[in-house]
Scaffold this motif. Structure first.
Motif: not given
Length: 184
Positions: A116-122, A111-112
């Motif tokens: 992290d990947d989603d937040k970094y991509a955005a 999950h984390f």
């Protein structure tokens, strides 16, 4: 002991003029400044505060001293970044309730990692949008403040004076106002 260890690390990493929001930042600041870290925290001008979400559970006197809205330099910071992260993980409780410890940890780890990947991509879009919105927000807020100053016949110094006056009044109370004592 653990909050002091975290503060020690934050002081090492971020250095001068840092700000830390903590649910009980008002009470913890006494512990911090009376500890061996106190002189370094003072030297580095560390500003403790209570996050906006938790701040409203504190009395008014505490809020005007510790709420980010009243602390110069915090901007639009709410001080509740960890709460956002934790709330995103609440959905895991249902799916991991009957899992083995290994699978529960694996699910939380995944999950984390995805978070992290989603937040970094955005991140670039987030920064670009906020960079683009900043001048408009600054102009709007400046115009609104000027309008209020004109309507209420105030100056910039007047707002600071009112804040100091309110703090002095609350500091002078022998006991909390009846409204604060009976509120739940």
């Amino acid at each position: 002991k653990y909050p002091l260890a975290i503060q020690d690390h934050l002081l090492n990493v971020y250095g001068k003029n840092g700000g830390v929001a903590y649910d009980i930042g008002c009470a913890f600041s006494k512990t911090l400044y009376n500890s061996h870290l106190g002189p370094r925290a003072c030297e580095l001008s560390l500003q403790m505060m209570v996050g906006a979400f938790h701040g409203h559970a504190h009395n008014w006197r505490c809020q005007i001293n510790w709420h980010p809205m009243y602390i110069e330099g915090t901007g639009h910071t709410e001080g509740e970044g960890c709460e956002h992260v934790f709330s995103s993980s609440n959905e895991l409780a249902r799916s991991t309730r009957h899992a083995t410890p290994f699978h529960r940890h694996q699910t939380i780890e995944q999950h984390f990692a995805f978070w992290d990947d989603d937040k970094y991509a955005a991140l670039s879009t987030f920064l670009q949008n906020h960079y683009r919105e900043a001048p408009t927000a600054s102009q709007t807020l400046t115009a609104e403040l000027s309008s209020l100053e004109g309507v209420l016949d105030l100056t910039q110094a007047g707002f600071v004076h009112f804040h100091k006056e309110e703090r002095s009044y609350l500091d002078g109370l022998k006991e909390p106002p009846i409204k604060d004592r009976v509120s739940i």
